[in-house]
Design a protein around this motif. Structure first.
Motif, mmCIF file in Angstrom:
data_model
loop_
_atom_site.group_PDB
_atom_site.id
_atom_site.type_symbol
_atom_site.label_atom_id
_atom_site.label_comp_id
_atom_site.label_asym_id
_atom_site.label_seq_id
_atom_site.Cartn_x
_atom_site.Cartn_y
_atom_site.Cartn_z
ATOM 1 N N ARG A 22 49.338 45.430 42.445
ATOM 2 C CA ARG A 22 48.801 46.735 42.826
ATOM 3 C C ARG A 22 48.682 47.595 41.570
ATOM 4 N N GLY A 23 47.614 48.405 41.498
ATOM 5 C CA GLY A 23 47.504 49.315 40.365
ATOM 6 C C GLY A 23 46.080 49.449 39.874
ATOM 7 N N PRO A 24 45.903 50.102 38.717
ATOM 8 C CA PRO A 24 44.565 50.192 38.128
ATOM 9 C C PRO A 24 44.110 48.812 37.630
ATOM 10 N N HIS A 25 42.814 48.628 37.531
ATOM 11 C CA HIS A 25 42.300 47.296 37.210
ATOM 12 C C HIS A 25 42.816 46.746 35.884
ATOM 13 N N TYR A 26 42.914 47.614 34.870
ATOM 14 C CA TYR A 26 43.402 47.107 33.577
ATOM 15 C C TYR A 26 44.793 46.483 33.749
ATOM 16 N N ALA A 27 45.651 47.176 34.501
ATOM 17 C CA ALA A 27 47.016 46.666 34.710
ATOM 18 C C ALA A 27 47.004 45.394 35.559
ATOM 19 N N GLY A 62 28.968 45.671 35.073
ATOM 20 C CA GLY A 62 29.386 47.070 34.977
ATOM 21 C C GLY A 62 28.526 48.000 35.814
ATOM 22 N N GLU A 63 27.280 47.629 36.023
ATOM 23 C CA GLU A 63 26.408 48.456 36.869
ATOM 24 C C GLU A 63 26.845 48.393 38.333
ATOM 25 N N LEU A 64 27.491 47.283 38.714
ATOM 26 C CA LEU A 64 27.923 47.114 40.102
ATOM 27 C C LEU A 64 29.322 47.665 40.342
ATOM 28 N N HIS A 65 30.233 47.390 39.412
ATOM 29 C CA HIS A 65 31.642 47.734 39.649
ATOM 30 C C HIS A 65 32.371 47.740 38.308
ATOM 31 N N PRO A 66 32.271 48.853 37.568
ATOM 32 C CA PRO A 66 32.843 48.905 36.210
ATOM 33 C C PRO A 66 34.315 48.491 36.111
ATOM 34 N N PRO A 67 35.159 48.796 37.125
ATOM 35 C CA PRO A 67 36.581 48.435 36.968
ATOM 36 C C PRO A 67 36.824 46.937 36.749
ATOM 37 N N LEU A 68 35.908 46.091 37.211
ATOM 38 C CA LEU A 68 36.118 44.653 37.025
ATOM 39 C C LEU A 68 36.148 44.290 35.537
ATOM 40 N N GLU A 71 39.528 45.013 34.218
ATOM 41 C CA GLU A 71 40.474 43.940 34.541
ATOM 42 C C GLU A 71 40.358 42.801 33.522
ATOM 43 N N LEU A 72 39.128 42.459 33.151
ATOM 44 C CA LEU A 72 38.954 41.393 32.161
ATOM 45 C C LEU A 72 39.533 41.803 30.804
ATOM 46 N N ARG A 73 39.400 43.087 30.464
ATOM 47 C CA ARG A 73 40.011 43.564 29.206
ATOM 48 C C ARG A 73 41.536 43.454 29.285
ATOM 49 N N GLY A 74 42.086 43.858 30.429
ATOM 50 C CA GLY A 74 43.529 43.764 30.610
ATOM 51 C C GLY A 74 43.999 42.321 30.575
ATOM 52 N N TYR A 75 43.220 41.457 31.186
ATOM 53 C CA TYR A 75 43.553 40.032 31.193
ATOM 54 C C TYR A 75 43.575 39.487 29.764
ATOM 55 N N ALA A 76 42.537 39.826 29.008
ATOM 56 C CA ALA A 76 42.470 39.357 27.614
ATOM 57 C C ALA A 76 43.692 39.844 26.842
ATOM 58 N N ASP A 77 44.049 41.117 27.001
ATOM 59 C CA ASP A 77 45.214 41.661 26.295
ATOM 60 C C ASP A 77 46.500 40.970 26.752
ATOM 61 N N GLY A 78 46.601 40.727 28.057
ATOM 62 C CA GLY A 78 47.796 40.068 28.581
ATOM 63 C C GLY A 78 47.961 38.662 28.053
ATOM 64 N N GLN A 79 46.828 38.036 27.741
ATOM 65 C CA GLN A 79 46.862 36.663 27.230
ATOM 66 C C GLN A 79 46.887 36.615 25.705
ATOM 67 N N GLY A 80 46.666 37.766 25.064
ATOM 68 C CA GLY A 80 46.571 37.753 23.610
ATOM 69 C C GLY A 80 45.279 37.144 23.115
ATOM 70 N N LEU A 81 44.234 37.278 23.914
ATOM 71 C CA LEU A 81 42.924 36.737 23.551
ATOM 72 C C LEU A 81 41.964 37.885 23.236
ATOM 73 N N ALA A 82 40.900 37.570 22.508
ATOM 74 C CA ALA A 82 39.856 38.563 22.267
ATOM 75 C C ALA A 82 39.048 38.738 23.557
ATOM 76 N N TYR A 83 38.779 39.996 23.932
ATOM 77 C CA TYR A 83 37.991 40.272 25.140
ATOM 78 C C TYR A 83 36.662 39.537 25.095
ATOM 79 N N GLU A 143 43.345 50.475 42.406
ATOM 80 C CA GLU A 143 43.186 51.921 42.609
ATOM 81 C C GLU A 143 41.759 52.264 42.987
ATOM 82 N N GLN A 144 40.812 51.517 42.447
ATOM 83 C CA GLN A 144 39.397 51.728 42.785
ATOM 84 C C GLN A 144 38.883 50.475 43.491
ATOM 85 N N GLY A 145 38.293 50.654 44.650
ATOM 86 C CA GLY A 145 37.766 49.500 45.367
ATOM 87 C C GLY A 145 38.720 49.028 46.442
#
Ligand SMILES: [Zn+2]
Length: 347
Positions: A22-27, A62-68, A71-83, A143-145
């Protein structure tokens, strides 16, 4: 990377991880990145596209649902990968497999039925080579969606099937067809169910979205909602059509049925897919009268339930959109117990 990947190798270490976040998409993305194994583009996928191609796909997402994208940015950071590397991995250009044999003719099957008692039920088998290890189940409360529950395959951010808090169900099926010689940027197949689940409440909303966007891949989508509106959308990079809607029964397999879509599958035989579709339609009356979805999903003569090669049932699901219940089996439904998962809810 081997030129030939042992597609039939058993996946003794199949990953059915359950995450309830649960939370914002980045998290949400960061938590998934931290709590799951390192993202590796499946060996049977083609090489990733140039960044410019993936960036254009991201713009359309991003035109359909920017928060997604958050989430991919957060995922990349969580994995230590480049977005950018994650994005290129998500935006696969073609369904052609890097390895042989070619894409299996077998594949996923699904049904939706409005019973005589008014209950809306759905069932679905997901079939592929057992080498696909990632079969994660997730419940997200963003939080969104809209909140949703469903399964994820090999790449982050996507859903292969699931339901949302409004009682909307969607699942995907690869459609065996010819591909454009030069792929154009569009929405990757596995993100479409996710986008539908987070932004739509009714089947008509999902149909509108799926027939409006530019598809990166050829896929069929079965959609159902708690009001009993059932639909099948057939999609290809060159266009999408509604193949079925407005009946109390719908089924979907791996070929196009709409006349306008025939030009994308010239000379192809769809014996296995047609056989499964015919069987499901033959069960329509019984299912409307109350027959168990599980018995249809477990049928062997028609090939619904798969136990070999590219037609191995990696998971099966049964849901009642009226009663708001969903359960998954970690394998073939004929011999695997179903586990109930919590219904998505904002509370
Ligand atoms: Zn079976």
């Amino acid at each position: 990377m081997p030129a030939f990947w042992p597609l039939n190798a058993p996946a003794d270490n199949a990953d059915y991880t359950w995450l309830d976040l649960r939370g914002p998409h980045y998290a949400l993305g960061q938590a998934q990145g931290r709590q799951t194994e390192r993202f590796v583009i499946p060996a049977w996928w083609p090489a990733p596209p140039p960044l410019s191609f993936a960036a254009d796909c991201a713009r359309q997402i991003g035109e359909l649902h920017p928060p997604l994208l958050d989430e991919l940015r957060g995922y990349a950071d969580g994995q230590g990968l480049a977005y950018e590397d994650v994005l290129r991995g998500v935006c696969r250009q073609t369904m052609r497999l890097r390895a042989r044999p070619p894409y299996p003719e077998g594949g996923c099957s699904s049904l939706a039925v409005v019973g005589a008692d008014g209950q809306v039920r759905v069932g679905r088998n997901y079939d592929f080579h057992p080498v696909q290890r990632v079969r994660q189940r997730l419940r997200l409360t963003p939080e969104q969606g809209r909140p949703s529950v469903g399964t994820r395959g090999s790449v982050p951010g996507g859903r292969y099937d699931g339901v949302n808090d409004a009682g909307l169900f969607i699942c995907l099926h690869v459609a065996l067809s010819d591909e454009p010689a030069e792929p154009q940027p569009g929405i990757p197949f596995h993100l479409l169910p996710r986008l539908v689940l987070e932004t739509c409440a009714r089947t008509r909303d999902a149909v509108e979205l799926l027939t409006r966007v530019r598809h990166l891949h050829a896929f069929n989508y079965l959609i159902a909602d708690a009001t009993g509106d059932l639909a099948v959308v057939e999609a290809h990079p060159a266009g999408a059509r509604v193949a079925a809607q407005g009946e109390p029964f719908a089924a979907c397999t791996n070929h196009f049925r709409h006349p306008d879509m025939q030009r994308f599958q010239p000379g192809r035989r769809h014996t296995h897919s047609q056989q499964r579709l015919d069987f499901l339609h033959s069960q329509s009356a019984a299912l409307q009268a109350g027959a168990e979805v599980l018995s249809a999903l477990s049928d062997h003569p028609s090939g619904l339930c798969g136990h070999a090669g590219g037609h191995t049932t990696l998971w099966s699901l049964s849901a009642n959109l009226t009663a708001r219940t969903i359960a998954y089996a970690r394998g073939a439904p004929c011999c695997t117990g179903f586990e109930a998962l919590p219904w998505p809810s904002a509370n």
